[in-house]
Design a protein around this motif. Structure first.
Motif, PDB file in Angstrom:
ATOM      1  N   GLU A 111       1.419  -3.794 -57.088  1.00  0.00           N
ATOM      2  CA  GLU A 111       1.398  -2.830 -55.982  1.00  0.00           C
ATOM      3  C   GLU A 111       1.315  -1.381 -56.423  1.00  0.00           C
ATOM      4  N   ASP A 112       1.723  -1.053 -57.612  1.00  0.00           N
ATOM      5  CA  ASP A 112       1.674   0.339 -58.059  1.00  0.00           C
ATOM      6  C   ASP A 112       0.479   0.628 -58.970  1.00  0.00           C
ATOM      7  N   GLU A 113      -0.463  -0.306 -59.052  1.00  0.00           N
ATOM      8  CA  GLU A 113      -1.636  -0.140 -59.906  1.00  0.00           C
ATOM      9  C   GLU A 113      -2.908   0.013 -59.072  1.00  0.00           C
ATOM     10  N   PRO A 114      -3.819   0.878 -59.501  1.00  0.00           N
ATOM     11  CA  PRO A 114      -5.111   0.956 -58.813  1.00  0.00           C
ATOM     12  C   PRO A 114      -5.990  -0.219 -59.244  1.00  0.00           C
ATOM     13  N   PHE A 115      -6.976  -0.546 -58.400  1.00  0.00           N
ATOM     14  CA  PHE A 115      -7.931  -1.573 -58.786  1.00  0.00           C
ATOM     15  C   PHE A 115      -8.775  -1.049 -59.936  1.00  0.00           C
ATOM     16  N   PRO A 116      -9.119  -1.914 -60.887  1.00  0.00           N
ATOM     17  CA  PRO A 116      -9.996  -1.480 -61.987  1.00  0.00           C
ATOM     18  C   PRO A 116     -11.409  -1.207 -61.476  1.00  0.00           C
ATOM     19  N   ALA A 117     -12.198  -0.586 -62.303  1.00  0.00           N
ATOM     20  CA  ALA A 117     -13.579  -0.250 -61.940  1.00  0.00           C
ATOM     21  C   ALA A 117     -14.380  -1.489 -61.549  1.00  0.00           C
ATOM     22  N   GLU A 118     -14.041  -2.665 -62.114  1.00  0.00           N
ATOM     23  CA  GLU A 118     -14.760  -3.912 -61.808  1.00  0.00           C
ATOM     24  C   GLU A 118     -14.462  -4.422 -60.410  1.00  0.00           C
ATOM     25  N   GLY A 119     -13.440  -3.875 -59.750  1.00  0.00           N
ATOM     26  CA  GLY A 119     -13.078  -4.310 -58.413  1.00  0.00           C
ATOM     27  C   GLY A 119     -11.753  -5.036 -58.375  1.00  0.00           C
ATOM     28  N   SER A 120     -11.335  -5.368 -57.170  1.00  0.00           N
ATOM     29  CA  SER A 120     -10.059  -6.061 -56.978  1.00  0.00           C
ATOM     30  C   SER A 120     -10.147  -7.480 -57.547  1.00  0.00           C
ATOM     31  N   PRO A 121      -8.994  -8.085 -57.853  1.00  0.00           N
ATOM     32  CA  PRO A 121      -9.021  -9.474 -58.320  1.00  0.00           C
ATOM     33  C   PRO A 121      -9.740 -10.424 -57.357  1.00  0.00           C
ATOM     34  N   VAL A 122      -9.498 -10.281 -56.054  1.00  0.00           N
ATOM     35  CA  VAL A 122     -10.138 -11.174 -55.092  1.00  0.00           C
ATOM     36  C   VAL A 122     -11.651 -10.948 -55.069  1.00  0.00           C
ATOM     37  N   SER A 123     -12.079  -9.699 -55.067  1.00  0.00           N
ATOM     38  CA  SER A 123     -13.519  -9.420 -55.068  1.00  0.00           C
ATOM     39  C   SER A 123     -14.182  -9.934 -56.341  1.00  0.00           C
ATOM     40  N   ARG A 124     -13.521  -9.821 -57.458  1.00  0.00           N
ATOM     41  CA  ARG A 124     -14.086 -10.323 -58.711  1.00  0.00           C
ATOM     42  C   ARG A 124     -14.212 -11.844 -58.686  1.00  0.00           C
ATOM     43  N   ALA A 125     -13.209 -12.522 -58.123  1.00  0.00           N
ATOM     44  CA  ALA A 125     -13.286 -13.983 -58.009  1.00  0.00           C
ATOM     45  C   ALA A 125     -14.429 -14.381 -57.080  1.00  0.00           C
ATOM     46  N   LEU A 126     -14.558 -13.679 -55.972  1.00  0.00           N
ATOM     47  CA  LEU A 126     -15.653 -13.978 -55.045  1.00  0.00           C
ATOM     48  C   LEU A 126     -17.002 -13.742 -55.694  1.00  0.00           C
ATOM     49  N   ARG A 127     -17.107 -12.703 -56.483  1.00  0.00           N
ATOM     50  CA  ARG A 127     -18.358 -12.423 -57.203  1.00  0.00           C
ATOM     51  C   ARG A 127     -18.695 -13.590 -58.125  1.00  0.00           C
ATOM     52  N   ARG A 128     -17.681 -14.170 -58.762  1.00  0.00           N
ATOM     53  CA  ARG A 128     -17.896 -15.322 -59.654  1.00  0.00           C
ATOM     54  C   ARG A 128     -18.395 -16.538 -58.866  1.00  0.00           C
ATOM     55  N   LEU A 129     -18.041 -16.593 -57.571  1.00  0.00           N
ATOM     56  CA  LEU A 129     -18.523 -17.671 -56.705  1.00  0.00           C
ATOM     57  C   LEU A 129     -19.929 -17.402 -56.179  1.00  0.00           C
ATOM     58  N   GLY A 130     -20.485 -16.253 -56.515  1.00  0.00           N
ATOM     59  CA  GLY A 130     -21.842 -15.928 -56.102  1.00  0.00           C
ATOM     60  C   GLY A 130     -21.953 -15.012 -54.906  1.00  0.00           C
ATOM     61  N   VAL A 131     -20.829 -14.480 -54.424  1.00  0.00           N
ATOM     62  CA  VAL A 131     -20.857 -13.593 -53.264  1.00  0.00           C
ATOM     63  C   VAL A 131     -21.523 -12.278 -53.641  1.00  0.00           C
ATOM     64  N   ARG A 132     -22.354 -11.799 -52.723  1.00  0.00           N
ATOM     65  CA  ARG A 132     -23.023 -10.512 -52.911  1.00  0.00           C
ATOM     66  C   ARG A 132     -22.449  -9.507 -51.926  1.00  0.00           C
ATOM     67  N   ALA A 133     -22.022  -8.369 -52.440  1.00  0.00           N
ATOM     68  CA  ALA A 133     -21.579  -7.272 -51.585  1.00  0.00           C
ATOM     69  C   ALA A 133     -22.816  -6.607 -51.006  1.00  0.00           C
ATOM     70  N   ASP A 134     -22.634  -5.879 -49.927  1.00  0.00           N
ATOM     71  CA  ASP A 134     -23.760  -5.153 -49.363  1.00  0.00           C
ATOM     72  C   ASP A 134     -23.345  -3.717 -49.070  1.00  0.00           C
ATOM     73  N   ALA A 135     -24.211  -2.948 -48.498  1.00  0.00           N
ATOM     74  CA  ALA A 135     -23.994  -1.523 -48.284  1.00  0.00           C
ATOM     75  C   ALA A 135     -22.646  -1.248 -47.613  1.00  0.00           C
ATOM     76  N   GLY A 136     -21.782  -0.549 -48.328  1.00  0.00           N
ATOM     77  CA  GLY A 136     -20.506  -0.141 -47.775  1.00  0.00           C
ATOM     78  C   GLY A 136     -19.426  -1.194 -47.711  1.00  0.00           C
ATOM     79  N   ARG A 137     -19.701  -2.402 -48.203  1.00  0.00           N
ATOM     80  CA  ARG A 137     -18.692  -3.462 -48.162  1.00  0.00           C
ATOM     81  C   ARG A 137     -18.586  -4.136 -49.518  1.00  0.00           C
ATOM     82  N   ASP A 138     -17.356  -4.376 -49.953  1.00  0.00           N
ATOM     83  CA  ASP A 138     -17.177  -5.146 -51.180  1.00  0.00           C
ATOM     84  C   ASP A 138     -17.242  -6.632 -50.839  1.00  0.00           C
ATOM     85  N   GLU A 139     -17.058  -7.484 -51.830  1.00  0.00           N
ATOM     86  CA  GLU A 139     -17.161  -8.931 -51.638  1.00  0.00           C
ATOM     87  C   GLU A 139     -16.112  -9.441 -50.635  1.00  0.00           C
TER      88      GLU A 139
END
Length: 158
Positions: A111-139
């Protein structure tokens, strides 16, 4: 208003067939062909022995569930995600299994840490599942995880 999510996410067809091991399992559709299996108290009370595993740092996984996720990943990637946010402050955990082994994570941002440049843990996991972010929205937003405020709310989606 808070946000709490404990779930398994994978391709709809794969998760639908593998979740049959859990009679109390309920799936909810996500965008981009994914499904969400909410890890609710009712699911664990009905389908597990209720003890918790701490090996990967997840707070909501019962004993033996990591082995089940490893089995389910034989046919393709499966993510386990946790997120808790209250008043804009929170934490996330995520891991992805594929071919029976953890291939991403476990990732954790406290809770006291910022997300890394690669994105949040959940977004990174979704990216590994093949999710594509789009304009203005993360995974996270691209698949619609913000549509419900808790794991329990995903049980009876509309």
């Amino acid at each position: 208003m808070g946000y709490e999510l404990r779930a398994v996410i994978a391709d709809w067809a794969r998760l639908e067939s593998t979740a049959r091991e859990l009679p109390a399992a309920r799936l909810a559709p996500l965008a981009q062909g994914l499904a969400l299996l909410p890890l609710t108290d009712a699911l664990f009370a009905a389908d597990t022995d209720g003890s918790e595993v701490t090996a990967l740092g997840f707070r909501g996984l019962p004993d033996g569930f990591e082995a089940m996720l490893a089995r389910w990943s034989a046919a393709g990637p499966v993510a386990c995600v946790e997120a808790e946010v209250f008043g804009g402050v929170g934490e996330q955990r995520a891991a992805v299994w594929e071919g029976g082994a953890v291939v991403l994570g476990p990732l954790h941002v406290d809770e006291d840490e910022p997300f890394p440049a690669e994105g949040s843990p959940v977004s990174r996991a979704l990216r590994r599942l093949g999710v594509r972010a789009d304009a203005g929205r993360d995974e996270f937003d691209a698949v619609g995880l913000g549509r419900r405020r808790s794991s329990e709310e995903w049980v009876d989606y509309d």
